[in-house]
Scaffold this motif. Structure first.
Motif, PDB file in Angstrom:
ATOM      1  N   PRO A 141      30.049  34.854  16.834  1.00 18.49           N
ATOM      2  CA  PRO A 141      30.709  35.142  15.448  1.00 18.49           C
ATOM      3  C   PRO A 141      29.783  35.324  14.460  1.00 18.49           C
ATOM      4  O   PRO A 141      29.840  36.111  13.454  1.00 18.49           O
ATOM      5  CB  PRO A 141      31.766  34.083  15.512  1.00 18.49           C
ATOM      6  N   ARG A 142      28.709  34.696  14.241  1.00 18.03           N
ATOM      7  CA  ARG A 142      27.619  34.662  13.155  1.00 18.03           C
ATOM      8  C   ARG A 142      27.002  36.035  12.846  1.00 18.03           C
ATOM      9  O   ARG A 142      26.995  36.224  12.059  1.00 18.03           O
ATOM     10  CB  ARG A 142      26.533  33.451  13.248  1.00 18.03           C
ATOM     11  N   ILE A 143      26.678  36.485  14.261  1.00 20.08           N
ATOM     12  CA  ILE A 143      26.142  37.986  14.315  1.00 20.08           C
ATOM     13  C   ILE A 143      27.152  38.986  13.858  1.00 20.08           C
ATOM     14  O   ILE A 143      27.083  39.608  13.014  1.00 20.08           O
ATOM     15  CB  ILE A 143      25.468  38.055  15.897  1.00 20.08           C
ATOM     16  N   LEU A 144      28.447  38.857  14.733  1.00 17.86           N
ATOM     17  CA  LEU A 144      29.465  39.779  14.569  1.00 17.86           C
ATOM     18  C   LEU A 144      29.942  39.897  12.987  1.00 17.86           C
ATOM     19  O   LEU A 144      30.394  40.651  12.628  1.00 17.86           O
ATOM     20  CB  LEU A 144      30.646  39.558  15.438  1.00 17.86           C
ATOM     21  N   ASP A 145      30.043  38.428  12.383  1.00 16.21           N
ATOM     22  CA  ASP A 145      30.417  38.566  11.052  1.00 16.21           C
ATOM     23  C   ASP A 145      29.473  39.488  10.020  1.00 16.21           C
ATOM     24  O   ASP A 145      29.937  40.131   9.193  1.00 16.21           O
ATOM     25  CB  ASP A 145      30.565  37.266  10.456  1.00 16.21           C
ATOM     26  N   ALA A 146      28.167  39.319  10.398  1.00 18.18           N
ATOM     27  CA  ALA A 146      27.371  40.108   9.644  1.00 18.18           C
ATOM     28  C   ALA A 146      27.271  41.442   9.793  1.00 18.18           C
ATOM     29  O   ALA A 146      27.288  42.256   9.013  1.00 18.18           O
ATOM     30  CB  ALA A 146      25.927  39.497   9.694  1.00 18.18           C
ATOM     31  N   VAL A 147      27.333  41.894  11.232  1.00 18.15           N
ATOM     32  CA  VAL A 147      27.470  43.140  11.522  1.00 18.15           C
ATOM     33  C   VAL A 147      28.662  43.796  10.954  1.00 18.15           C
ATOM     34  O   VAL A 147      28.650  45.099  10.355  1.00 18.15           O
ATOM     35  CB  VAL A 147      27.461  43.260  13.115  1.00 18.15           C
ATOM     36  N   LEU A 196      18.785  42.750  10.347  1.00 12.73           N
ATOM     37  CA  LEU A 196      19.735  43.698  10.571  1.00 12.73           C
ATOM     38  C   LEU A 196      18.819  44.923  10.528  1.00 12.73           C
ATOM     39  O   LEU A 196      18.350  44.972   9.099  1.00 12.73           O
ATOM     40  CB  LEU A 196      21.070  43.624  10.106  1.00 12.73           C
ATOM     41  N   HIS A 197      18.734  46.069  11.074  1.00 18.60           N
ATOM     42  CA  HIS A 197      18.347  47.290  10.526  1.00 18.60           C
ATOM     43  C   HIS A 197      19.102  48.415  10.957  1.00 18.60           C
ATOM     44  O   HIS A 197      19.556  48.681  12.020  1.00 18.60           O
ATOM     45  CB  HIS A 197      16.747  47.365  10.994  1.00 18.60           C
TER      46      HIS A 197
END
Ligand SMILES: O=C(O)CCC(=O)C(=O)O
Length: 161
Positions: free
Chosen positions: A5-11, A121-122
Motif C-alpha cells: 500500500p505504501r508503494i501503491l498510494d504514491a503511484v 518514482l520515475h
C-alpha cells in the motif's frame, strides 16, 4: 511487494487509482563493479501509449551515490523522446546497451540515493542513468513498472535480452 500500500498510494498520486503492473526488473549491481546504465528513457522500449508509465525503483539494499544509485535529469520527461541507439558492452546492465545517442554522455545529472526500503518514482520519459558501484556491498533494486489501465501496448516489443 507490487501490491504494497505504501508503494501503491504514491503511484496512485501520480497516475490515478486504476493501476496495472506492466513489468518488473531486478537491477543487481555487484560490489566493486563498474556496471552502469547509459542515459536513457524507458518509453522507447516499452511501446506504450500514452506515455503515462511510472516506475517505482525500490531499494532492497543501500543505493548510495558510491553504490551507483540512479541519476536523473530533472524535468527531462517534458522534453519529448530522444533518439536512442544500442551500444552493447559487458558492463552495461541493460544487455542491448540502449541509450540516448551521446547527447548527455558528459552530464552528471542529479543523484537519487535511496536507503533499503526506500524508493524513487520515475516517469517513462525521464532521462536517467547510473554509474559504478564502488562499495563493498551489492546494490539491489526492484523496479516495478505501473500503468493506468487505459494505457495500451502499441507495436512490437523488442526483447532487451
Ligand atoms: O538500476 C539502475 O541502475 C537503472 C534502473 C533503470 O534504468 C530503470 O529502472 O529504468
Amino acid at each position: 511487494m507490487v501490491h504494497h500500500p505504501r508503494i501503491l498510494d504514491a503511484v496512485e498520486d501520480v497516475i490515478g487509482p486504476d493501476i496495472l503492473v506492466y513489468h518488473s526488473t531486478l537491477f543487481l549491481k555487484e560490489a566493486n563493479t563498474p556496471a552502469y546504465v547509459r542515459w536513457h528513457q524507458d518509453s522507447p522500449y516499452f511501446y506504450l501509449s500514452p506515455h503515462l508509465h511510472l516506475t517505482a525503483w525500490v531499494a532492497l539494499s543501500d543505493a548510495s551515490i558510491a553504490a551507483g544509485c540512479m541519476q536523473v535529469l530533472p524535468g527531462s520527461h517534458q522534453l519529448g523522446v530522444f533518439q536512442h541507439d544500442d551500444k552493447p558492452e559487458s558492463m552495461n546492465m541493460i544487455r542491448r546497451g540502449q541509450g540516448i545517442s551521446d547527447r548527455f554522455d558528459n552530464v552528471q545529472g542529479t543523484f537519487i540515493p535511496v536507503g533499503p526500503g526506500q524508493m524513487s518514482l520515475h516517469h517513462t520519459d525521464l532521462v536517467h542513468a547510473s554509474g559504478a558501484n564502488t562499495t563493498h556491498d551489492r546494490r539491489l533494486g526492484f523496479a516495478i513498472s505501473y500503468i493506468p489501465a487505459h494505457v495500451k501496448p502499441v507495436g512490437a516489443v523488442k526483447p532487451s535480452a
